[in-house]
Design an enzyme around this catalytic site. Sequence first.
Site, PDB file in Angstrom:
ATOM      1  N   GLU A   1       0.828  -1.206   0.000  1.00  0.00           N
ATOM      2  CA  GLU A   1       0.000   0.000   0.000  1.00  0.00           C
ATOM      3  C   GLU A   1       0.866   1.261   0.000  1.00  0.00           C
ATOM      4  O   GLU A   1       0.612   2.220   0.731  1.00  0.00           O
ATOM      5  CB  GLU A   1      -0.964  -0.022   1.188  1.00  0.00           C
ATOM      6  CG  GLU A   1      -1.889  -1.233   1.177  1.00  0.00           C
ATOM      7  CD  GLU A   1      -2.927  -1.222   2.295  1.00  0.00           C
ATOM      8  OE1 GLU A   1      -2.830  -0.359   3.195  1.00  0.00           O
ATOM      9  OE2 GLU A   1      -3.824  -2.071   2.262  1.00  0.00           O
TER      10      GLU A   1
ATOM     11  N   GLU B   1      -5.242  -9.207   0.304  1.00  0.00           N
ATOM     12  CA  GLU B   1      -5.724  -9.164   1.689  1.00  0.00           C
ATOM     13  C   GLU B   1      -7.230  -8.992   1.689  1.00  0.00           C
ATOM     14  O   GLU B   1      -7.776  -8.148   0.959  1.00  0.00           O
ATOM     15  CB  GLU B   1      -5.111  -7.993   2.476  1.00  0.00           C
ATOM     16  CG  GLU B   1      -3.655  -8.144   2.840  1.00  0.00           C
ATOM     17  CD  GLU B   1      -3.160  -6.963   3.683  1.00  0.00           C
ATOM     18  OE1 GLU B   1      -4.008  -6.174   4.164  1.00  0.00           O
ATOM     19  OE2 GLU B   1      -1.933  -6.831   3.849  1.00  0.00           O
TER      20      GLU B   1
END
EC number: 3.2.1.39
Length: 511
Positions: free
Chosen positions: A137, A284
């Site tokens: 991220e 995820e």
Amino acid sequence: MAFTSMVSTVPVLFFFFTLLLISANSSSLSHNIKVQEQDKDPFVGFNIGTDVSNLLSPTELVKFLQAQKVNHVRLYDADPELLKALAKTKVRVIISVPNNQLLAIGSSNSTAASWIGRNVVAYYPETLITAISVGDEVLTTVPSSAPLLLPAIESLYNALVASNLHTQIKVSTPHAASIMLDTFPPSQAYFNQTWHSIMVPLLQFLSKTGSPLMMNLYPYYVYMQNKGVVPLDNCLFEPLTPSKEMVDPNTLLHYTNVLDAMVDAAYVSMKNLNVSDVAVLVTESGWPSKGDSKEPYATIDNADTYNSNLIKHVFDRTGTPLHPEMTSSVYIYELFNEDLRAPPVSEASWGLFYGNSTPVYLLHVSGSGTFLANDTTNQTYCIAMDGVDAKTLQAALDWACGPGRSNCSEIQPGESCYQPNNVKGHASFAFNSYYQKEGRASGSCDFKGVAMITTTDPSHGSCIFPGSKKVGNRTQTVVNSTEVAAGEATSRSLSRGFCVTIMILVTFSIL
């Protein structure tokens, strides 16, 4: 990781229709999306974090993965001992470059080559490394490192080419859902223009190399930031009536769950940048089993429901409304509770298991083959956790034998389970009595966080715990009851409190 996926929200339109509309023919939207040869069939894997106080040793961890039939894992680093332990197994591994290594790798081809030598060439093919996730991220959590992202990816790829491993091992980077804007309806989604200078060449690289777009997608955060608008059932993959289905007004495609809508938003966002042949890999997704007072929907029931239904959804191979021919593989966040992570409470409560491998809860994934042996464990027990102070245990014991109506006769003086005469031993028997009485139901082994599930029979000597195979034909006296602990009852009622769908056009925020 999980917490960073809730960084930002944007207003979008969400439609609830009472009438079943005719779905558009999605076959015309299909594209020749590239998937790794060895992973043509969709799979479910697990993220393995290491912020755990009592994590299994690498050898024990690999044995545990094999026992649980887990064949895909994602690591947040490239731990040498674990990679050694995974050698000559069938477990496929994504290794990672942590964010703090991007500078060195992104600014030096030799550093990238050295990293590949140490962490890939040294173990492959004995250890089945399938991909490298570069950073985590990065665009939303460490934007200052964004200019280094693509150079790091390309340098690592070039090092793989030099070792003739570039066709077997893919290189990509996981993104938070917040890099997309206007994600519902999915047909309107697009990547934040702030990152176009990075996303355009990145997607071109992924297309050229047959690598996936890695996305961290959390319906949990969608629900938490849009309570009262997004029904809980839509987030949990629960069965919906047509009136509760989400309908994209531009395509008339029906969405029965939030995750599919997020995946399709990623496909549309890529198409808007003229890329239509890159697969989405969900690196995820998950649901926390415990939270603080501000996180009432982080419960064992909801975590069990989400992850069980997610697994079934992947193995059903139904794809998404936009791409019914293409089912995204998913890595569940995460395998173990990372009890060393900083608050909020939910950050330490995403795991299916505690660090010592005892389950936090048992998934219900019947029909999903041999995946996750914990679903088929017929004999499970509920016992007191180690390290809990006697006063707290005594309060839980008193509830179990009182309002909980456990059968506590065997721990009375002179009875078979009175010894050892200590609160932990008595609490374990009472907790297990309640757990078995409730049919080993999800949420029935908690007692405000002082109990845990185990697959090891706690019976000893002449003391036979309810549910034990040692019981034989012995009749166990139990008292039927519909009562649950006050805290559990409250969270359950709250978790269903936002499931009434008002059939109106509303504006809301979504990741």
